[in-house]
Structures are given as structure tokens and as C-alpha cells.
Motif scaffolding. Sequence first.
Motif, PDB file in Angstrom:
ATOM      1  N   GLU A 158       8.192  -3.548  -4.085  1.00  0.00           N
ATOM      2  CA  GLU A 158       7.511  -4.841  -4.133  1.00  0.00           C
ATOM      3  C   GLU A 158       8.430  -5.945  -3.619  1.00  0.00           C
ATOM      4  O   GLU A 158       8.018  -6.797  -2.826  1.00  0.00           O
ATOM      5  CB  GLU A 158       7.067  -5.135  -5.571  1.00  0.00           C
TER       6      GLU A 158
ATOM      7  N   THR B 219       0.463   0.280  -2.119  1.00  0.00           N
ATOM      8  CA  THR B 219      -0.692   0.137  -3.002  1.00  0.00           C
ATOM      9  C   THR B 219      -1.758  -0.680  -2.283  1.00  0.00           C
ATOM     10  O   THR B 219      -1.492  -1.316  -1.249  1.00  0.00           O
ATOM     11  CB  THR B 219      -0.296  -0.576  -4.300  1.00  0.00           C
ATOM     12  N   SER B 220      -2.954  -0.687  -2.828  1.00  0.00           N
ATOM     13  CA  SER B 220      -4.033  -1.470  -2.222  1.00  0.00           C
ATOM     14  C   SER B 220      -3.674  -2.946  -2.170  1.00  0.00           C
ATOM     15  O   SER B 220      -3.967  -3.643  -1.189  1.00  0.00           O
ATOM     16  CB  SER B 220      -5.330  -1.267  -3.010  1.00  0.00           C
ATOM     17  N   GLU B 221      -3.028  -3.436  -3.228  1.00  0.00           N
ATOM     18  CA  GLU B 221      -2.652  -4.843  -3.280  1.00  0.00           C
ATOM     19  C   GLU B 221      -1.580  -5.164  -2.233  1.00  0.00           C
ATOM     20  O   GLU B 221      -1.645  -6.204  -1.558  1.00  0.00           O
ATOM     21  CB  GLU B 221      -2.135  -5.205  -4.681  1.00  0.00           C
ATOM     22  N   GLN B 222      -0.614  -4.282  -2.099  1.00  0.00           N
ATOM     23  CA  GLN B 222       0.437  -4.510  -1.104  1.00  0.00           C
ATOM     24  C   GLN B 222      -0.145  -4.478   0.303  1.00  0.00           C
ATOM     25  O   GLN B 222       0.199  -5.311   1.149  1.00  0.00           O
ATOM     26  CB  GLN B 222       1.535  -3.450  -1.258  1.00  0.00           C
TER      27      GLN B 222
ATOM     28  N   ALA C 241      -3.174  -5.223   1.158  1.00  0.00           N
ATOM     29  CA  ALA C 241      -3.977  -6.430   1.336  1.00  0.00           C
ATOM     30  C   ALA C 241      -3.093  -7.622   1.698  1.00  0.00           C
ATOM     31  O   ALA C 241      -3.457  -8.440   2.562  1.00  0.00           O
ATOM     32  CB  ALA C 241      -4.780  -6.711   0.076  1.00  0.00           C
ATOM     33  N   ARG C 242      -1.943  -7.737   1.051  1.00  0.00           N
ATOM     34  CA  ARG C 242      -1.048  -8.857   1.366  1.00  0.00           C
ATOM     35  C   ARG C 242      -0.512  -8.716   2.796  1.00  0.00           C
ATOM     36  O   ARG C 242      -0.406  -9.713   3.522  1.00  0.00           O
ATOM     37  CB  ARG C 242       0.119  -8.893   0.378  1.00  0.00           C
TER      38      ARG C 242
ATOM     39  N   ARG D  12      -3.040  -9.867   5.262  1.00  0.00           N
ATOM     40  CA  ARG D  12      -3.095 -11.324   5.421  1.00  0.00           C
ATOM     41  C   ARG D  12      -2.011 -11.788   6.391  1.00  0.00           C
ATOM     42  O   ARG D  12      -2.232 -12.701   7.185  1.00  0.00           O
ATOM     43  CB  ARG D  12      -2.949 -12.001   4.062  1.00  0.00           C
TER      44      ARG D  12
END
Length: 456
Positions: A171, A190-193, A195-196, A199
Motif C-alpha cells: 500500500e 486489490t480492487s481498491e488499489q 481503482a486508485r 484514476r
Amino acid sequence: MTSLAHPQLSGLGRNPAAPQEALVRLAAHRAGRHGMSQRRGQLADAVVEALLTHGDGHTAVGLHGDRISPEMRRRIAEHPDPAIRDAYTDFVRDMVDRKVPMAIDDLEEAYGRPRTALVRAPSPSLRAAVARAWHDRPLAIQADLLADPEPQVRTAATEHEQPGVPPEWRERCLADPAVRVNVARYVPLTSEQFARLMRLMRSEDEEVVQAVAGNPHLSAEMVAQLLDTEDPFVRVAAAQSRHVDAETRDRLYALVEAERADGNIDAEIALWWNFTEPAWLREAPLDERLTYLDCPHTPFRRVLTSCHDLPEEAWRRLDNDPDLAVRRTAARRPDTPPEVLEELVRAHGDVFHIRPLLVDHPNFPRHTLRTFVDEPNPNVRCIALQDPELPVRALWQLATAPEPFLRRGVARHPNIPDALLERLLSDPDPHVADDAAANSALGLDRMYRILAAADL
């Protein structure tokens, strides 16, 4: 290196049969010193003394480590001229400052400290150099490098997938602009990583999008979000994913090919100069892998050639693949039939910068090597020189070739007769003359005539 003005002296400098006395005399000439810089093995103390007497700091750079005796290392360490005494150390430190990769053993020798100490040195450039060179460092050391306050050190520590980024550091690394691109290439996301990073991709950060696209751990959902990207590198990476179907793969490759045809240099590089490959295919079940024998995209068929459990019919097809690179890599399997190896080499020659050569394959019919002398293609004809007992008649024939690389091969050949070696010593191409002078078949009398002609 070859001296263009004095190739016989530079060649003699690297001749493994040159006696110590000849080398001592050669040390008085710059071309001889250049040649000796390429010699393998340890130099005799008397030769090192001569090099120190006649050479300069550039000469002294090569006098270190196992090339010289412990006595000569002490001699250089105590030399009154700092240009000699510090030549190797200054060279390595200059390379470190220029961020030129150096071997870890060279760093330890130049700085006189073990790698465990160098990795904590005050100089950020040195810590970064150690991070690039110490590939098998412990994870505890890697954690220290990832926490280093200097961005260049953190960048160097993450250039390669090994020793890796521990899960608890991912992270933080993905949020660090200094290492984000490096890490995004290979850590599971991860999905969140993801997604960032997406962006960031939308903010026109091309390096990030290209790095993420090549990440082998992407899920099908992640790959789906890359399919509309116009970057040719991303399109090729997505096309090589295990998560796209054949129709999508063909569409992506077609888009990049169309851009290449329109003159897009990035598309050209993505297709022909990009060495990424669908490595996941190696781990797929055999039945699935065999379906890619018909794949129109070369990287998939090339990966298949590294799978040694393929059936005979699959190898037959790969041996006849329309792409030469595929056929060459397929021929490197352990049980390649002799006739396949000979036919491939006779049609296209060998690739001399990739070892072992195809002619060195255990199954290659080496008794056929001398028959290559009469092949019309000079790149194929030179294969005959791989026969160490090539007849003298054939060597004379090859020595008349207009291509300097063929004459150089003759000049290096162990079976070369004295008369032909003498002729090639005067070849108009200095590289041919250099190779002739470096041949261990050169007689002592001829060596001393070369030295006498140069007033040495």
C-alpha cells in the motif's frame, strides 16, 4: 579493444600463448596495453609492473581483483601517484554517481566494506547502487531500502520483482510516486488499489497505465477495464492476458497493427520490440496450451516452445512455424531431431549472440559442418568454422571471402596454417589482423617480429 592503427599489437596483447617477456615489451605501447586489458586470467607480476610503468590511470582501472596478485594489489595501494593508486576506486565511484549498474563484488572491492555496511552508507547514490546490485538481499534489508528517505534508493530497490515487496509494504509503495510504476508491474493488486491506479491512468499518466497493464496478477474484471485504452503498449499487454477471448485478442492486435501501418512508432515498438510474453500459458493445462498452436500471434507460439512436455505432433508444427524465432527456440529443446537442426541452420545460419549455439546442440550432426563451406549465403557459410578440424583447404577458401566477419572467423580458427595466418596478419581490415595476432597458433618467432617492427 582493437587498435585500428596497430591491430597486430592489440591482438598480440590478448594472445593467450604470448610469453611473459612479450607482454612486458607490449606494455610500452598503448595498443599493446589495450589488448592486454582484454586478457583473461591473472597477469604476472612482471607484466603488471610494466603496465604501471608505461600506463596511466586508464590502464590501472583494469588492475584489480583476481586479475593481479595480492602483492600487486598492495603495490598499487601504496603507489605514490594517486591517479594509479585510486584509479579503480575512482572509476567505480564515478559509475555509481552516474547511476551505471555495477556488480556488488565491485562495489565491495572499491569501497572496502561489505555489502551489509554499504547498504547503510551516507551516500544515497551508493545505497541505490547496492540496491541495484545485491539481488539476493534479505527481506529485512529490503524493508530498510523501501523506507529510505531518498527517492532514488527506493526506486532502485523496486526495479526488479525480486527480492519483492512484502505485503505489508504494498500500500505504501503504491502511494509513493518514486516506486509506484515499478511496483505496479508485479505486485498483486486489490480492487481498491487497482481503482486508485485507474484514476491515475485517467490523468494521462502513461507509465502507470503501461505498468499496470503488464501486471500478471490482474483479474478478469481489471483487464476488462483496460480494453478501451488507446495506448498500444496497453493493448498488446491486454491481448496477452489469460482473461481475454480470441476475438478480443485479435481485435486488440489488429488495432495496434493498423497504428503501426500508419507510422505510429509506439505501435511498432509494442509489436516488434516489446519482449513481454504470456508467461501464464506455461502453467496452463496441456490441452489448453495445444489450442495456441494455431494462434496467429507469435508470442503465444513462442511461449509454447519452452514447454518440453508437448507431443510430437506439436513439435512438428513448431518446427515448421512461419516465424523463424519460433523455429529457433523450438530447436533448443533437448530431443530435437538432428535433421531439424541441420535444416534450420543450413537455411538461416545460427545466432551467435545466443548461447549455446544450435550447432552445439548434442543432437546436431557435427560431421556435416564442413559441408557448409560451399553454401551461397555467407552467414550460413561461416557455420563451417565451428568445426575445429576444418580442413586447411576450406580455411583458404573462406579467407578469400569479401566479408570481413568470415575472414575474422578464419583468423581465429585453431587449425589455421602458418602461411594463412601470416596473410591475415596483413589483412586490410584491422579487426581481422587483430584476431590473427590473438590466435594462440601464432608462432613465437612471428610474435617477436611483430614486437621488433614496432621497436619494442
